[in-house]
Design a protein around this motif. Structure first.
Motif, PDB file in Angstrom:
ATOM      1  N   PRO A  16      -8.431  -4.776  -2.670  1.00 36.86           N
ATOM      2  CA  PRO A  16      -8.718  -4.943  -4.113  1.00 36.86           C
ATOM      3  C   PRO A  16      -7.777  -4.142  -5.012  1.00 36.86           C
ATOM      4  CG  PRO A  16     -10.745  -4.571  -2.866  1.00 36.86           C
ATOM      5  CD  PRO A  16      -9.608  -4.287  -1.930  1.00 36.86           C
ATOM      6  N   GLY A  17      -7.263  -3.018  -4.496  1.00 40.37           N
ATOM      7  CA  GLY A  17      -6.371  -2.195  -5.308  1.00 40.37           C
ATOM      8  C   GLY A  17      -5.114  -2.929  -5.725  1.00 40.37           C
TER       9      GLY A  17
ATOM     10  N   SER B 286       0.821  -1.212   0.000  1.00 41.25           N
ATOM     11  CA  SER B 286       0.000   0.000   0.000  1.00 41.25           C
ATOM     12  C   SER B 286       0.855   1.262   0.000  1.00 41.25           C
ATOM     13  CB  SER B 286      -0.944   0.007   1.205  1.00 41.25           C
ATOM     14  OG  SER B 286      -0.214  -0.127   2.406  1.00 41.25           O
TER      15      SER B 286
ATOM     16  N   PHE C 120      -5.941  -4.971  -8.755  1.00 45.92           N
ATOM     17  CA  PHE C 120      -6.093  -4.123  -9.933  1.00 45.92           C
ATOM     18  C   PHE C 120      -4.729  -3.729 -10.504  1.00 45.92           C
ATOM     19  CE2 PHE C 120     -10.386  -2.627  -8.126  1.00 45.92           C
ATOM     20  CZ  PHE C 120     -11.051  -3.613  -8.836  1.00 45.92           C
TER      21      PHE C 120
ATOM     22  N   ARG D  32       0.092   2.114  -6.260  1.00 47.25           N
ATOM     23  CA  ARG D  32      -0.949   2.127  -5.229  1.00 47.25           C
ATOM     24  C   ARG D  32      -0.873   3.386  -4.369  1.00 47.25           C
ATOM     25  NH1 ARG D  32      -1.480  -3.245  -1.872  1.00 47.25           N
ATOM     26  NH2 ARG D  32      -3.376  -2.130  -1.231  1.00 47.25           N
TER      27      ARG D  32
ATOM     28  N   HIS E  46      -8.154  11.429  -5.029  1.00 43.66           N
ATOM     29  CA  HIS E  46      -7.621  10.154  -4.555  1.00 43.66           C
ATOM     30  C   HIS E  46      -8.618   9.030  -4.849  1.00 43.66           C
ATOM     31  CE1 HIS E  46      -4.930  12.241  -1.303  1.00 43.66           C
ATOM     32  NE2 HIS E  46      -4.662  12.643  -2.529  1.00 43.66           N
ATOM     33  N   ILE E  47      -8.110   7.875  -5.242  1.00 45.23           N
ATOM     34  CA  ILE E  47      -8.947   6.690  -5.485  1.00 45.23           C
ATOM     35  C   ILE E  47      -8.656   5.715  -4.349  1.00 45.23           C
ATOM     36  CG2 ILE E  47      -9.638   4.943  -7.159  1.00 45.23           C
ATOM     37  CD1 ILE E  47      -8.249   6.629  -9.317  1.00 45.23           C
ATOM     38  N   SER E  48      -9.425   5.809  -3.292  1.00 44.12           N
ATOM     39  CA  SER E  48      -9.097   5.112  -2.046  1.00 44.12           C
ATOM     40  C   SER E  48      -9.037   3.600  -2.177  1.00 44.12           C
ATOM     41  CB  SER E  48     -10.113   5.491  -0.962  1.00 44.12           C
ATOM     42  OG  SER E  48     -11.427   5.156  -1.374  1.00 44.12           O
ATOM     43  N   ILE E  49      -9.695   3.038  -3.183  1.00 46.05           N
ATOM     44  CA  ILE E  49      -9.691   1.578  -3.329  1.00 46.05           C
ATOM     45  C   ILE E  49      -8.288   1.040  -3.580  1.00 46.05           C
ATOM     46  CG2 ILE E  49     -10.085   1.534  -5.832  1.00 46.05           C
ATOM     47  CD1 ILE E  49     -11.947  -0.882  -5.331  1.00 46.05           C
ATOM     48  N   PHE E  50      -7.382   1.889  -4.099  1.00 43.55           N
ATOM     49  CA  PHE E  50      -6.041   1.417  -4.408  1.00 43.55           C
ATOM     50  C   PHE E  50      -5.175   1.202  -3.166  1.00 43.55           C
ATOM     51  CE2 PHE E  50      -7.119   2.874  -8.685  1.00 43.55           C
ATOM     52  CZ  PHE E  50      -6.645   1.806  -9.423  1.00 43.55           C
TER      53      PHE E  50
ATOM     54  N   MET F 120      -6.587  -0.169  -0.562  1.00 41.66           N
ATOM     55  CA  MET F 120      -7.282  -1.301   0.038  1.00 41.66           C
ATOM     56  C   MET F 120      -6.865  -2.584  -0.695  1.00 41.66           C
ATOM     57  SD  MET F 120     -10.995   0.593   0.277  1.00 41.66           S
ATOM     58  CE  MET F 120     -11.858  -0.833   0.925  1.00 41.66           C
TER      59      MET F 120
ATOM     60  N   GLY G  56      -3.849   5.866  -4.706  1.00 47.00           N
ATOM     61  CA  GLY G  56      -4.687   5.766  -3.522  1.00 47.00           C
ATOM     62  C   GLY G  56      -4.513   6.884  -2.526  1.00 47.00           C
TER      63      GLY G  56
END
Length: 225
Positions: free
Chosen positions: A176-177, A33, A180, A149, A168-172, A174, A153
């Protein structure tokens, strides 16, 4: 390419543990992360890999075949304990961040795989270089995933802000990120026709065989009949 440089090339590119062999996916997906965590995990694994390869190569003619796997696990576990104690003493924040994944290096299939496939059959120097190559390849893989990430993220890289918070794309950051990013990097490898778990030599050979103007041997025999 001589056999010493070939060991480094093999680990970093030809048989990269992360992108080609798809080994060690548990820490790869769990600790990337941030770049700091990724580099810390990669270097810790590389240290254990080099030390265990060297010792196993030294003892390869002494360890009986019947107990070789338990012996390898004891050797690896000893070096993992040393690395963990050093992290606790000198970089406690990193040790706390990586948590249980440092002890889990003991069962990392990259380390046991190289011990069984290479260190137990080759000289100390070649085994050490094999550990360096595989360790660098693993660290590079984790670092690349960590860079994407952290930027996507958290909008930052190594503490430097790059993207406004609203983008920000918070899923990255997490779980699942990680999947991806790994999928995107693997797709890019395939696009560039680089070695990967889903784009090996077999695929390239099949593509060559299917090109127009390349007669199929079996078809030629049938035509002759």
């Amino acid at each position: 390419m001589n056999k010493y440089l070939e060991r480094l090339h093999n680990g970093v590119i030809k048989e990269n543990p992360t992108f080609v062999m798809m080994l060690g996916m548990c820490p790869t997906l769990a600790v990337t992360s941030s770049v700091t965590n990724a580099v810390g995990m990669g270097l810790s694994t590389m240290a254990v890999l080099i030390l265990s390869n060297v010792l196993i190569s030294l003892l390869r003619k002494i360890i009986p075949d019947r107990v070789r796997i338990p012996a390898y696990i004891v050797i690896v576990a000893s070096f993992v304990t040393v690395v963990q104690l050093l992290l606790q003493a000198y970089v406690p924040a990193l040790n706390k961040s990586l948590g249980v994944y440092i002890p889990l290096i003991v069962v990392n299939c990259i380390i046991l795989g190289r011990a069984e496939a290479y260190a137990s059959k080759n000289t100390v120097l070649l085994s050490a270089l094999d550990g360096v190559g595989m360790g660098l390849g693993f660290t590079l893989g984790l670092t690349l995933i960590g860079i994407f990430r952290e930027i996507l993220g958290s909008g930052s890289l190594l503490g430097f802000s790059l993207i406004p918070e609203s983008y920000h794309i918070s899923i990255f950051v997490m779980a699942p990120g990680a999947f991806f990013v790994l999928a995107m990097l693997t797709a890019w490898q395939n696009k560039m026709k680089m070695p990967s778990a889903t784009n090996g030599k077999e695929v390239e050979e099949a593509e060559e065989a299917e090109k127009p103007g390349t007669p199929n041997e079996s078809n030629g025999k049938e035509d002759a009949q």
